[in-house]
Design a protein around this motif. Structure first.
Motif, PDB file in Angstrom:
ATOM      1  N   LEU A  17       6.966 -93.718 -84.471  1.00  0.00           N
ATOM      2  CA  LEU A  17       6.280 -92.524 -84.957  1.00  0.00           C
ATOM      3  C   LEU A  17       4.826 -92.495 -84.514  1.00  0.00           C
ATOM      4  O   LEU A  17       4.335 -91.458 -84.041  1.00  0.00           O
ATOM      5  CB  LEU A  17       6.360 -92.442 -86.478  1.00  0.00           C
ATOM      6  CG  LEU A  17       5.618 -91.262 -87.123  1.00  0.00           C
ATOM      7  CD1 LEU A  17       6.116 -89.936 -86.558  1.00  0.00           C
ATOM      8  CD2 LEU A  17       5.776 -91.302 -88.640  1.00  0.00           C
ATOM      9  N   LEU A  18       4.115 -93.605 -84.657  1.00  0.00           N
ATOM     10  CA  LEU A  18       2.720 -93.634 -84.230  1.00  0.00           C
ATOM     11  C   LEU A  18       2.613 -93.343 -82.740  1.00  0.00           C
ATOM     12  O   LEU A  18       1.732 -92.588 -82.314  1.00  0.00           O
ATOM     13  CB  LEU A  18       2.086 -94.985 -84.538  1.00  0.00           C
ATOM     14  CG  LEU A  18       0.643 -95.166 -84.050  1.00  0.00           C
ATOM     15  CD1 LEU A  18      -0.287 -94.114 -84.652  1.00  0.00           C
ATOM     16  CD2 LEU A  18       0.128 -96.566 -84.353  1.00  0.00           C
ATOM     17  N   ASP A  19       3.502 -93.917 -81.946  1.00  0.00           N
ATOM     18  CA  ASP A  19       3.474 -93.665 -80.505  1.00  0.00           C
ATOM     19  C   ASP A  19       3.641 -92.179 -80.219  1.00  0.00           C
ATOM     20  O   ASP A  19       2.932 -91.609 -79.371  1.00  0.00           O
ATOM     21  CB  ASP A  19       4.579 -94.449 -79.799  1.00  0.00           C
ATOM     22  CG  ASP A  19       4.334 -95.946 -79.793  1.00  0.00           C
ATOM     23  OD1 ASP A  19       3.279 -96.368 -80.311  1.00  0.00           O
ATOM     24  OD2 ASP A  19       5.191 -96.692 -79.284  1.00  0.00           O
ATOM     25  N   LYS A  20       4.538 -91.532 -80.939  1.00  0.00           N
ATOM     26  CA  LYS A  20       4.782 -90.105 -80.706  1.00  0.00           C
ATOM     27  C   LYS A  20       3.567 -89.268 -81.118  1.00  0.00           C
ATOM     28  O   LYS A  20       3.242 -88.267 -80.454  1.00  0.00           O
ATOM     29  CB  LYS A  20       6.031 -89.656 -81.459  1.00  0.00           C
ATOM     30  CG  LYS A  20       7.314 -90.234 -80.885  1.00  0.00           C
ATOM     31  CD  LYS A  20       8.562 -89.530 -81.357  1.00  0.00           C
ATOM     32  CE  LYS A  20       8.899 -89.865 -82.782  1.00  0.00           C
ATOM     33  NZ  LYS A  20      10.222 -89.295 -83.165  1.00  0.00           N
ATOM     34  N   ILE A  21       2.916 -89.663 -82.177  1.00  0.00           N
ATOM     35  CA  ILE A  21       1.709 -88.950 -82.610  1.00  0.00           C
ATOM     36  C   ILE A  21       0.605 -89.091 -81.561  1.00  0.00           C
ATOM     37  O   ILE A  21      -0.044 -88.109 -81.176  1.00  0.00           O
ATOM     38  CB  ILE A  21       1.227 -89.481 -83.971  1.00  0.00           C
ATOM     39  CG1 ILE A  21       2.249 -89.142 -85.055  1.00  0.00           C
ATOM     40  CG2 ILE A  21      -0.152 -88.910 -84.323  1.00  0.00           C
ATOM     41  CD1 ILE A  21       2.001 -89.857 -86.371  1.00  0.00           C
ATOM     42  N   ILE A  22       0.397 -90.327 -81.092  1.00  0.00           N
ATOM     43  CA  ILE A  22      -0.645 -90.575 -80.081  1.00  0.00           C
ATOM     44  C   ILE A  22      -0.325 -89.840 -78.784  1.00  0.00           C
ATOM     45  O   ILE A  22      -1.216 -89.231 -78.161  1.00  0.00           O
ATOM     46  CB  ILE A  22      -0.790 -92.087 -79.808  1.00  0.00           C
ATOM     47  CG1 ILE A  22      -1.224 -92.827 -81.085  1.00  0.00           C
ATOM     48  CG2 ILE A  22      -1.769 -92.353 -78.676  1.00  0.00           C
ATOM     49  CD1 ILE A  22      -2.570 -92.416 -81.619  1.00  0.00           C
TER      50      ILE A  22
END
Length: 258
Positions: free
Chosen positions: A153-158
């Protein structure tokens, strides 16, 4: 203005719904009638302001100051603080564009300061939402985000921040409104502070969008002064150019020490 936290989300999301149709109307009208053809959203907005008003950039070491708008009819002066990371400059620029287009609440104000964080005031919410919707087009965001598949999820947000050059909190809110993340994910992530430069680098992305640009841009002022040649005595012109030179040298010296 105190920093916007997850506690403010219910009011903010409610305000977004209240102002959506008005803001959407401004976006459609701007894109149809005003946005320079062939230009990206951010560069086109900057060009439109430069062509129709006055635009300047210089770094002021103040994390809370995004810029200001000086309302002087018929043209306004838009200042963008290049001390801010580029993605926040993008957001602030479009925020200023909204006020320049609408000229509602601040039409009689001499100076309107633009904060670097999202704002809870309803008129400022309209300007922030205008910036969010312009940067984060619904169809493009949905397609991009869904194509990321099962990434962290964090990767997708970034990656969404990188793709759309948009601030972290604005991305989170937009992903929630488009039902790409749920309310728990929005709330749990909203107050977390990441080293965004490190996160961009970790994912192999150029970190410049989350770095300060420190640009000094007084070209519009120079154009105005050059257009005034012959209308002022030589001594007045010389004094004006000397003052501008001193101002530019001041900001250049500050940039070297930052």
């Amino acid at each position: 203005m105190p920093e916007l936290t997850s506690e403010h989300l219910p009011v903010l999301l409610k305000q977004n719904k209240e102002v959506y149709y008005e803001v959407d109307h401004y976006i459609k009208t701007y894109l149809k009638n005003e946005h320079p053809s062939g230009w990206t959203i951010v560069d086109g907005a900057m060009r439109w302001i430069e062509e129709n008003h006055h635009f300047i950039q210089a770094p002021i070491k103040d994390d809370s100051l995004g810029g200001f708008i000086l309302f002087k009819s018929p043209k306004v002066i838009c200042y963008l603080n290049s001390w801010q990371p580029r993605i926040y400059q993008n957001f602030i620029l479009l925020h200023e564009l909204f006020h320049t287009l609408s000229r509602t609440k601040h039409v009689n104000d001499e100076l309107h300061l633009v904060e670097s964080d999202l704002d809870r005031d309803l008129d400022e919410r309209k300007a922030d939402y205008f910036a969010s919707l312009l940067l984060l087009d619904a169809a493009e965001v949905v397609t991009f985000y869904q194509n990321l598949g099962e990434d962290d999820l964090l990767d997708k947000i970034i990656l969404t921040m990188f793709r759309f050059s948009a601030p972290y909190k604005a991305v989170l809110i937009r992903l929630f409104e488009l039902e790409l993340i749920n309310g728990e994910e929005l709330k749990n992530r909203f107050d977390v502070k990441y080293n965004l430069e490190a996160e961009f680098t970790r994912l192999g992305k150029d970190p410049s969008p989350v770095q300060r640009s420190l640009i000094i841009n007084f070209q519009d002022v120079v154009k105005v002064m050059e257009s005034g040649k012959g209308r002022l005595p030589d001594v007045a012109n010389d004094n004006n150019w000397s003052t501008l030179k001193n101002v530019m040298q001041y900001f250049e010296a500050r940039r070297r020490t930052q």
